[in-house]
Design an enzyme around this catalytic site. Structure first.
Site, PDB file in Angstrom:
ATOM      1  N   ASN A  93      -7.769 -33.827  93.369  1.00 16.14           N
ATOM      2  CA  ASN A  93      -6.553 -34.025  92.550  1.00 16.14           C
ATOM      3  C   ASN A  93      -6.468 -32.990  91.421  1.00 16.14           C
ATOM      4  O   ASN A  93      -5.564 -33.021  90.595  1.00 16.14           O
ATOM      5  CB  ASN A  93      -6.496 -35.452  91.976  1.00 16.14           C
ATOM      6  N   SER A 129      -7.921 -32.675  88.716  1.00 19.72           N
ATOM      7  CA  SER A 129      -7.905 -33.178  87.322  1.00 19.72           C
ATOM      8  C   SER A 129      -9.017 -32.539  86.497  1.00 19.72           C
ATOM      9  O   SER A 129      -8.968 -32.540  85.272  1.00 19.72           O
ATOM     10  CB  SER A 129      -8.107 -34.695  87.339  1.00 19.72           C
ATOM     11  N   LYS A 143     -17.173 -37.405  85.554  1.00 20.69           N
ATOM     12  CA  LYS A 143     -18.641 -37.371  85.442  1.00 20.69           C
ATOM     13  C   LYS A 143     -19.171 -37.013  84.048  1.00 20.69           C
ATOM     14  O   LYS A 143     -20.331 -36.663  83.887  1.00 20.69           O
ATOM     15  CB  LYS A 143     -19.179 -36.371  86.453  1.00 20.69           C
ATOM     16  N   SER A 152     -26.722 -40.291  91.670  1.00 20.07           N
ATOM     17  CA  SER A 152     -27.362 -39.518  90.598  1.00 20.07           C
ATOM     18  C   SER A 152     -28.666 -40.165  90.164  1.00 20.07           C
ATOM     19  O   SER A 152     -28.798 -41.391  90.197  1.00 20.07           O
ATOM     20  CB  SER A 152     -26.401 -39.452  89.395  1.00 20.07           C
ATOM     21  N   TYR A 171     -20.422 -44.191  82.994  1.00 23.00           N
ATOM     22  CA  TYR A 171     -20.506 -43.226  84.101  1.00 23.00           C
ATOM     23  C   TYR A 171     -21.687 -43.600  85.009  1.00 23.00           C
ATOM     24  O   TYR A 171     -21.529 -43.767  86.216  1.00 23.00           O
ATOM     25  CB  TYR A 171     -20.696 -41.796  83.573  1.00 23.00           C
ATOM     26  N   LYS A 202     -22.007 -45.181  89.124  1.00 20.03           N
ATOM     27  CA  LYS A 202     -22.855 -44.691  90.220  1.00 20.03           C
ATOM     28  C   LYS A 202     -23.613 -45.875  90.842  1.00 20.03           C
ATOM     29  O   LYS A 202     -23.676 -46.030  92.050  1.00 20.03           O
ATOM     30  CB  LYS A 202     -23.850 -43.636  89.715  1.00 20.03           C
ATOM     31  N   PHE A 217     -30.806 -34.893  91.117  1.00 15.40           N
ATOM     32  CA  PHE A 217     -31.423 -34.795  89.808  1.00 15.40           C
ATOM     33  C   PHE A 217     -30.543 -33.875  88.964  1.00 15.40           C
ATOM     34  O   PHE A 217     -29.330 -34.208  88.814  1.00 15.40           O
ATOM     35  CB  PHE A 217     -32.906 -34.432  89.986  1.00 15.40           C
ATOM     36  N   ASN A 231     -23.687 -30.178  79.612  1.00 12.23           N
ATOM     37  CA  ASN A 231     -24.963 -29.922  80.281  1.00 12.23           C
ATOM     38  C   ASN A 231     -25.642 -28.656  79.768  1.00 12.23           C
ATOM     39  O   ASN A 231     -24.992 -27.730  79.284  1.00 12.23           O
ATOM     40  CB  ASN A 231     -24.752 -29.839  81.808  1.00 12.23           C
ATOM     41  N   ARG A 252     -30.631 -36.273  71.293  1.00 16.15           N
ATOM     42  CA  ARG A 252     -29.301 -36.745  71.692  1.00 16.15           C
ATOM     43  C   ARG A 252     -29.430 -38.186  72.166  1.00 16.15           C
ATOM     44  O   ARG A 252     -30.244 -38.471  73.058  1.00 16.15           O
ATOM     45  CB  ARG A 252     -28.756 -35.857  72.804  1.00 16.15           C
TER      46      ARG A 252
HETATM   47  C1  WQD Z   1     -30.649 -31.869  80.217  1.00 16.52           C
HETATM   48  C2  WQD Z   1     -31.591 -31.700  79.041  1.00 16.52           C
HETATM   49  C3  WQD Z   1     -30.748 -32.581  76.974  1.00 16.52           C
HETATM   50  C4  WQD Z   1     -27.491 -29.766  76.419  1.00 16.52           C
HETATM   51  C5  WQD Z   1     -26.725 -35.366  82.976  1.00 16.52           C
HETATM   52  C6  WQD Z   1     -26.168 -36.635  83.497  1.00 16.52           C
HETATM   53  C7  WQD Z   1     -26.541 -36.812  84.936  1.00 16.52           C
HETATM   54  C8  WQD Z   1     -26.121 -35.595  85.719  1.00 16.52           C
HETATM   55  C9  WQD Z   1     -26.737 -34.344  85.143  1.00 16.52           C
HETATM   56  C10 WQD Z   1     -23.965 -35.977  86.681  1.00 16.52           C
HETATM   57  C11 WQD Z   1     -31.640 -32.938  78.149  1.00 16.52           C
HETATM   58  C12 WQD Z   1     -30.941 -31.077  76.892  1.00 16.52           C
HETATM   59  C13 WQD Z   1     -28.576 -30.448  76.952  1.00 16.52           C
HETATM   60  C14 WQD Z   1     -27.642 -29.030  75.203  1.00 16.52           C
HETATM   61  C15 WQD Z   1     -29.942 -29.676  75.142  1.00 16.52           C
HETATM   62  N1  WQD Z   1     -24.715 -35.474  85.720  1.00 16.52           N
HETATM   63  N2  WQD Z   1     -29.770 -30.384  76.329  1.00 16.52           N
HETATM   64  N3  WQD Z   1     -28.878 -29.013  74.628  1.00 16.52           N
HETATM   65  O1  WQD Z   1     -28.520 -35.405  80.506  1.00 16.52           O
HETATM   66  O2  WQD Z   1     -30.387 -34.775  82.129  1.00 16.52           O
HETATM   67  O3  WQD Z   1     -28.134 -35.409  83.009  1.00 16.52           O
HETATM   68  O4  WQD Z   1     -26.294 -34.275  83.766  1.00 16.52           O
HETATM   69  O5  WQD Z   1     -24.334 -36.606  87.636  1.00 16.52           O
HETATM   70  O6  WQD Z   1     -25.916 -37.945  85.437  1.00 16.52           O
HETATM   71  O7  WQD Z   1     -26.748 -37.691  82.771  1.00 16.52           O
HETATM   72  O8  WQD Z   1     -28.437 -33.252  81.844  1.00 16.52           O
HETATM   73  O9  WQD Z   1     -27.937 -30.920  81.193  1.00 16.52           O
HETATM   74  O10 WQD Z   1     -26.955 -32.794  79.813  1.00 16.52           O
HETATM   75  O11 WQD Z   1     -29.406 -32.306  79.687  1.00 16.52           O
HETATM   76  O12 WQD Z   1     -31.053 -29.643  74.588  1.00 16.52           O
HETATM   77  O13 WQD Z   1     -26.703 -28.407  74.662  1.00 16.52           O
HETATM   78  O14 WQD Z   1     -31.110 -30.640  78.219  1.00 16.52           O
HETATM   79  O15 WQD Z   1     -31.176 -33.192  75.763  1.00 16.52           O
HETATM   80  O16 WQD Z   1     -32.961 -33.083  77.675  1.00 16.52           O
HETATM   81  P1  WQD Z   1     -28.946 -34.772  81.774  1.00 16.52           P
HETATM   82  P2  WQD Z   1     -28.093 -32.277  80.614  1.00 16.52           P
END
Ligand code: WQD
Length: 338
Positions: free
Chosen positions: A34, A36, A87, A123, A148, A152, A178, A199, A295
């Site tokens: 879509n 979006s 997501k 996930s 979110y 899942k 992962f 991310n 965070r």
């Molecule tokens: C990874 C690590 C942060 C950003 C998420 C979702 C999961 C999947 C993948 C969809 C953590 C650190 C991050 C930043 C940082 N998404 N970080 N500075 O949180 O493991 O997983 O994305 O399916 O469902 O929960 O991934 O990349 O956000 O973080 O230090 O600016 O990097 O603290 O330790 P996460 P992430």
């Protein structure tokens, strides 16, 4: 006759990489999205990479059951890979109803279509903060820390229950990803986060290109070797290939249970700081970063035991984190026109 796979949300980051690998493996593909949360950049890139201008694209919303019916009437679809969902973890906390409605209704409509083979994009977030690492598919799911993540878990249960009630008519596979990172080696498709990336890797590459001033590393006081969180970063092309192995298992009648669950990870934990240092090293640059407070909602450490996927799907992650980070940087430079 070639089998046909519908990739819902197929114009997005993971969907576009999966479309490339499905076509390379000899499947016909229909892409529906879509739009979006993406533009046509990745779909155009898919056509360039595959050399196929004829990939059917349908702009539609899977929450619209009439549109879903028309799609399945227009194409002979043998399997669906369902990516179409919102997501953003943080946004889901602010707007839970938007996430429950969109992510649950769209998936239930896919199941209502009657397609006999459904692969759901799940996930590792379903594991929450695992007591024991690495996590296997039998590791307990923890209660979700965001709407979110809850969508899942609920979609996993919906698929399991619908398969059970189908009397063998429906088969399902749940792939628990992962941390997907990187981009296609061609630098023609990759991640295009809208606004400030949540991310890690897109924030790293945007900092390196100068779009972001400074990367904040959220917490260096965790109980890990270097104080930063541990994750299982899976290369997007490796992840995409896992979907081909899973679809093949369904369409070649190799399934051993009605609904099967697989962890799609490398089995290798990498810390945030290790990833940052690797990015600097392989790309020959210095990244501007600082340590910031933790965070909320982050888990200290999670990585996969991918043995089941290795053995049953015949799939294994092959690309090194260095190659992945090189591809991520090449993609960022491509979209910056450099
Ligand atoms: C990874 C690590 C942060 C950003 C998420 C979702 C999961 C999947 C993948 C969809 C953590 C650190 C991050 C930043 C940082 N998404 N970080 N500075 O949180 O493991 O997983 O994305 O399916 O469902 O929960 O991934 O990349 O956000 O973080 O230090 O600016 O990097 O603290 O330790 P996460 P992430």
């Amino acid at each position: 006759m070639k089998k046909c796979v519908l990739v819902s949300g197929g114009a997005g980051f993971i969907g576009s990489h999966v479309t490339v690998e499905l076509i390379a493996a000899g499947y016909d593909v229909v892409v529906a999205d879509n739009m979006s949360n993406c533009d046509m950049t990745c779909f155009e890139g898919v056509k360039k990479i595959t050399g196929r201008e004829d990939i059917p694209f349908v702009k539609m919303d899977f929450c619209d059951m009439e549109a879903v019916r028309q799609l399945f009437a227009a194409y002979r679809i043998d399997a669906v890979i369902h990516f179409a969902a919102f997501k953003a973890v943080g946004e889901s906390v602010e707007q839970p109803l938007k996430y429950y409605k969109n992510n649950l209704i769209s998936f239930m409509n896919i199941l209502e279509s009657g397609c006999p083979n459904v692969l759901f994009s799940s996930s590792a977030t379903v594991y929450g903060e695992p007591e024991k690492v690495p996590v296997t598919e039998q590791s307990p799911r923890q209660s979700a820390t965001s709407p979110y993540g809850n969508t899942k878990q609920i979609c996993e249960d919906i698929l399991q229950d619908t398969v059970k009630a189908s009397g063998g008519k429906l088969r399902g596979i749940l792939l628990r990803y992962f941390n997907p990172i990187g981009a296609h080696p061609s630098a023609l498709i990759g991640e295009l986060p809208r606004g400030v990336p949540n991310n890690l890797v897109p924030f790293i590459t945007q900092t390196a290109i100068g779009k972001r001033e400074c990367l904040s590393i959220f917490g260096n006081d965790y109980p890990t070797a270097d104080g930063t969180c541990l994750r299982d970063y899976i290369d997007i092309v490796d992840l995409a290939k896992a979907h081909v192995f899973a679809v093949r298992r369904m369409l070649d009648d190799k399934m051993e249970q009605g609904c099967e669950v697989y962890n799609i990870g490398t089995g290798r934990p990498v810390s945030v700081l290790e990833l940052v240092n690797a990015f600097e090293k392989v790309n020959g640059l210095k990244l501007n970063y600082k340590f910031a407070p933790r965070r909320p909602g982050d888990v200290t450490a999670i990585w996969a035991d991918p043995t089941l996927a290795n053995e049953k799907l015949g799939w294994k992650a092959e690309r090194s984190v260095e190659d992945t980070l090189k591809a991520a940087w090449a993609w960022e430079k491509h979209i910056a026109g450099k």
